[in-house]
Scaffold this active site. Sequence first.
Site, PDB file in Angstrom:
ATOM      1  N   LEU A   1       2.535  -1.906   1.500  1.00  0.00           N
ATOM      2  CA  LEU A   1       3.609  -2.635   2.175  1.00  0.00           C
ATOM      3  C   LEU A   1       3.151  -4.058   2.444  1.00  0.00           C
ATOM      4  CD1 LEU A   1       4.885  -0.016   4.801  1.00  0.00           C
ATOM      5  CD2 LEU A   1       5.736  -0.453   2.489  1.00  0.00           C
TER       6      LEU A   1
ATOM      7  N   VAL B   1      -2.000  -2.546   3.296  1.00  0.00           N
ATOM      8  CA  VAL B   1      -1.208  -3.694   3.736  1.00  0.00           C
ATOM      9  C   VAL B   1      -1.444  -4.844   2.768  1.00  0.00           C
ATOM     10  CG1 VAL B   1      -0.736  -5.317   5.596  1.00  0.00           C
ATOM     11  CG2 VAL B   1      -1.361  -2.955   6.137  1.00  0.00           C
ATOM     12  N   LYS B   2      -0.358  -5.339   2.186  1.00  0.00           N
ATOM     13  CA  LYS B   2      -0.457  -6.412   1.196  1.00  0.00           C
ATOM     14  C   LYS B   2      -0.534  -7.768   1.893  1.00  0.00           C
ATOM     15  CE  LYS B   2       2.183  -5.877  -2.527  1.00  0.00           C
ATOM     16  NZ  LYS B   2       3.424  -5.607  -3.320  1.00  0.00           N
ATOM     17  N   ILE B   3      -1.583  -8.507   1.569  1.00  0.00           N
ATOM     18  CA  ILE B   3      -1.848  -9.827   2.141  1.00  0.00           C
ATOM     19  C   ILE B   3      -1.972 -10.819   0.988  1.00  0.00           C
ATOM     20  CG2 ILE B   3      -3.398 -11.193   3.599  1.00  0.00           C
ATOM     21  CD1 ILE B   3      -2.319  -8.938   5.201  1.00  0.00           C
TER      22      ILE B   3
END
Length: 327
Positions: free
Chosen positions: A95, A131-133
């Site tokens: 996400l 978690v997409k960064i």
Amino acid sequence: MSNQFDQLKKLSTIVCDSGDPELVKASGSQDATTNPSLILKVAQEPKFQELLNEAVVWGIRQNGDDLQTLSFILDKIQVNFALEIIKNIPGRISLEIDARLSFNVEAMVQRAVFLSQLFEAMGGDKKRLLVKIPGTWEGIRAVEFLEAKGIACNVTLIFNLVQAIAAAKAKATLISPFVGRIYDWWIAAYGDEGYSIDADPGVASVSNIYAYYKKFGIPTQIMAASFRTKEQVLALAGCDLLTISPKLLDELKKSQHPVKKELDPAEAKKLDVQPIELTESFFRFLMNEDAMATEKLAEGIRIFAGDTQILETAITEFIKQIAAEGA
């Protein structure tokens, strides 16, 4: 002979790139990825209206100001879809945080922590969340902090080896280099040269990153993304993970041609490659020297930010509708 999808599954972990829980279920993939662009495509479809409605009502009840309420709702929408998606896969879901935070370390950390906590609070297993960064310098610093706190990160919008090395140094769980967008830039810049798959710039970029990681025993996983053709996918058979659109997954399932392992860690270890040490100033200089990576990173952030704003506009209208009905 089995189809190319089944053959490929033996060489790489297959990831479905979609925000649609039903398409992910039908894909037969191990993991899934999504982003604001993909969520935007499905969030307002009638069959998923309840996921949107529940997120909006929940966000309003948090009693934040207007901006906070929108942030709450956006994250809740992602989590709602994620929880539906992971019912249909054995592995992980990625996400994405708000791309407008791409240059603010503290804000990215806070948003990622909130997203992770919300996912857990709603019954999700933290071990199944990435978690997409974004792969900015600031994003990679946020990843360094988050990974140390036990929040697994997927560094996205990777366009060159420099970003990949920086992400590995930050101990990122996974990176997402964008094959198709690299290819798009070269075609736009120099015209359609009819690149053979062996000379495809996007494929070459991921292959170089793979070779560097395996040469030096870097544990960060590589998830090649943003494919334009089935041929690009097959040219990276053996990469740790491949995130593929439902359309290309269907093409793979329809073909019986043999699939060859193209990336091999044993071969990578034989290469004469020297390690690169990065400081912030050197990272920024090398990014500045790479017009493609600089332009595509900026463009990717703009696209994701724009889709988030469109989704916010739709949410704002929905909130007004709820208020009017309650008047």
